[in-house]
Design a protein around this motif. Sequence first.
Motif, short mmCIF file in Angstrom:
data_model
loop_
_atom_site.label_atom_id
_atom_site.label_comp_id
_atom_site.label_asym_id
_atom_site.label_seq_id
_atom_site.Cartn_x
_atom_site.Cartn_y
_atom_site.Cartn_z
N PRO A 193 50.82 -49.96 20.79
CA PRO A 193 51.34 -48.60 20.98
C PRO A 193 50.60 -47.57 20.14
N VAL A 194 50.25 -47.93 18.90
CA VAL A 194 49.55 -46.98 18.04
C VAL A 194 48.22 -46.59 18.68
N GLU B 242 47.57 -46.67 21.76
CA GLU B 242 47.78 -45.89 22.97
C GLU B 242 48.24 -44.46 22.67
N VAL B 243 48.73 -44.24 21.46
CA VAL B 243 49.04 -42.87 21.07
C VAL B 243 47.78 -42.02 21.13
N LEU B 244 46.66 -42.64 20.74
CA LEU B 244 45.38 -41.93 20.80
C LEU B 244 45.13 -41.39 22.20
N GLY C 163 47.23 -40.32 24.20
CA GLY C 163 48.12 -39.23 24.56
C GLY C 163 47.75 -37.90 23.92
N ILE C 164 46.77 -37.93 23.01
CA ILE C 164 46.38 -36.68 22.34
C ILE C 164 45.60 -35.81 23.32
N PRO D 286 41.04 -46.03 23.32
CA PRO D 286 42.28 -46.61 23.83
C PRO D 286 42.23 -46.87 25.33
N SER E 232 42.91 -50.58 26.24
CA SER E 232 44.17 -50.88 26.90
C SER E 232 43.94 -51.51 28.27
#
Lengths: 254, 485
Positions: free
Chosen positions: B295-296, B298-300, B302-303, B350, B354
């Motif tokens: 998840p961390v 994948e946060v990338l 979302g930026i 990511p 992913s």
Amino acid sequence: MDERAKMSARRVQVYYGTNHALKNVDVDILDKTVTAFIGPSGCGKSTFLRCLNRMNDTVASARVEGLIEMDGRNIYDSRVDPVQLRAKVGMVFQKPNPFPKSIYDNVAYGPKIHGLTRNKAELDEVVESSLRKAALWNEVKDRLAAPGTGLSGGQQQRLCIARAVATSPEVLLMDEPCSALDPIATAQVEELIDELRSQFSVVIVTHSMQQAARVSQRTAFFHLGSLVEYGETGTIFTAPNDPRTESYITGRIG
Amino acid sequence: MTVGLLSLVLLGLSALSFILGRQKALASVKGDIRNLHSLPSYCGAGVALFTGIPASLLMIIWLLVQPVLIESHVTDMILPEDIDTGSTRELVMSDVLRIAKGVDVLVARGADEAEITKLINNPAALKTRLADARIALAADINPHVAKAAAAYRTKVATGNNWLAVSTLGLAVAGFLFALMQVKSTFRARNVVEAFVRVLLIGASSVAVLTTLGIILSLVFESWYFFQLYPAKNFFFSLTWAPKFGGGSDLGIWPLLWGTLYVSFIALVVAVPVGLMAAIYLSEYASGRVRSVTKPVLEVLAGIPSIVYGLFALMTVGPFLRDWFAKPLGLGESLSSVMTAGVVMGIMLIPYVSSLSDDIINAVPRALRDGSYGLGATQSETVKQVVFPAALPGIVGAILMAASRAIGETMIVVLGAGAAAKLSLNPFEAMTTVTVKIVSQLTGDTEFSSPETLVAFALGLTLFVFTLGLNILALYIVRKYREQYE
């Protein structure tokens, strides 16, 4: 302990998480003998098979207790490298699982990673002799570069056997090797097992009592995680000691 | 009746017919639903569909057709002498529409029809009244135009009345028709499912038709561009120097080169890091590490890319200039291909990891077991069995990341600058196709000069480029997908 024992297991327990899957199993695997494990589904026979080459190590929740020796050495000793153990104790799985590589590379995989050959000519030889031992050579010799996944189911399983044979194991474990095969391919594999016996010991898990009777010299019957009876195949099938063995063989429990 | 109210009434009618249809279905079998072909709610939904759908379709088509018909009618009322010199029929017509709208506002403020008629006959008073209502008109109102506006209003009103009547009539007819069908053998389930299928087909064709529309608009605008500017110069000139006064050089190569250079650096950063992260996550990481790290990572993803752009501008750009470009004597530019490429690569990590992680996880466990069973170590298994088996999917993931890199704009604007240049020095400012599309279309533009129309040709080139990459990715994935099955 039997003098001719290649591997011997004493008081083996296996837990999957909190589930006690295998209880107190004592078995001696004799050298150059075919040993069959029979029993209803979920009785622990495959679990025990996977203890013999420490394949259970790859399952995170599995825990093995007790003593399993090969040639008098504990295979669960911390000094034993499971990777080297598995080179000596080969395995063939229930479903044919050829790698997505050519037929040649499938067979050459083991020898290559273990450095068993010095040059290409030797490797070719190993590949050919392994395929011959697996009774597949004549069918594939003209298309060694074709993908192994393109073979029929029976051929794929024999390819997997050739792949296991190519690392020259001392024990070959087979987990229901014929369950995905038709009768003709099954007969070929059984014939093969009989030939392999001259070189090393074979342990086969099977659901088919006829198969156990046909190919094995020794048979172990598992039930609900325990070893019920172990002995000469003839004795097990004609005069079992334990009523549960008799019930299973005659088809009353399963 | 307004369109909004009409829609509400239709909705209400449909809801009512659902209830009635359901009740009739239940009544037809005296409450024993085992004797029905379809469940009562299907019968209700079937009746509701017959009530609502044809009527709504009629309404939609009517609303599309009515303005066209009325306008063509009213346009015919405008005589040639109504059109002032320097004006056109369309401009007069837009006046008519404005007046009509203004009169509507007056009506809404309480003017009655008699007053409106009086105003129509007195254009000067109408103009003052409209000005009071803050509807300004440039010129004096021609009496004829005022009449046309009045005629327009009447026609719209009649049209709307007929719309309401016919729509509601169709709804009631559909309702009665469907209600008559409802009996124990009514195959309402099939009707409802056919409707759902049509709905699904409609949804998927929206995507396809939109793509088609985008392509067509790009192609047409590019066609205009190539009428004004020779294609040979566009595709083969090595200079990009648009001058809004005319006489520009609009060669695509400096831009294409910048795009490819930045994307290349981005992939050089993203592919190895992303792949290794994916291999670690799927093969080595324990469940706990995986549940935190994935998840961390994948946060990338979302930026927003503009935030990456700021990072490039404020942090990476100065760092690369002070620690690499200057000591190596490769220039002093704050914005550079390297900056944009590295930051874009970070953005793509990511994405690559992913996708690859999912693909690696899809490799059957049997293959890994087979390899372990032969005495292979974990890393041998990954290198020689898992990775080759996952390769087609991974290539697809990389190509998709590449299309994203090619289409990226914000990071390039802030990281690499806007100067079109053909250079090998990665520490020099360059720019990409997307940035130039934006800059050619920003500000006051009219779509008639090659300097603006070039944006469409650039867009089309980019579109063809990424389309090609995606098709290649699909082809590779399809061709090798079933290898381990």
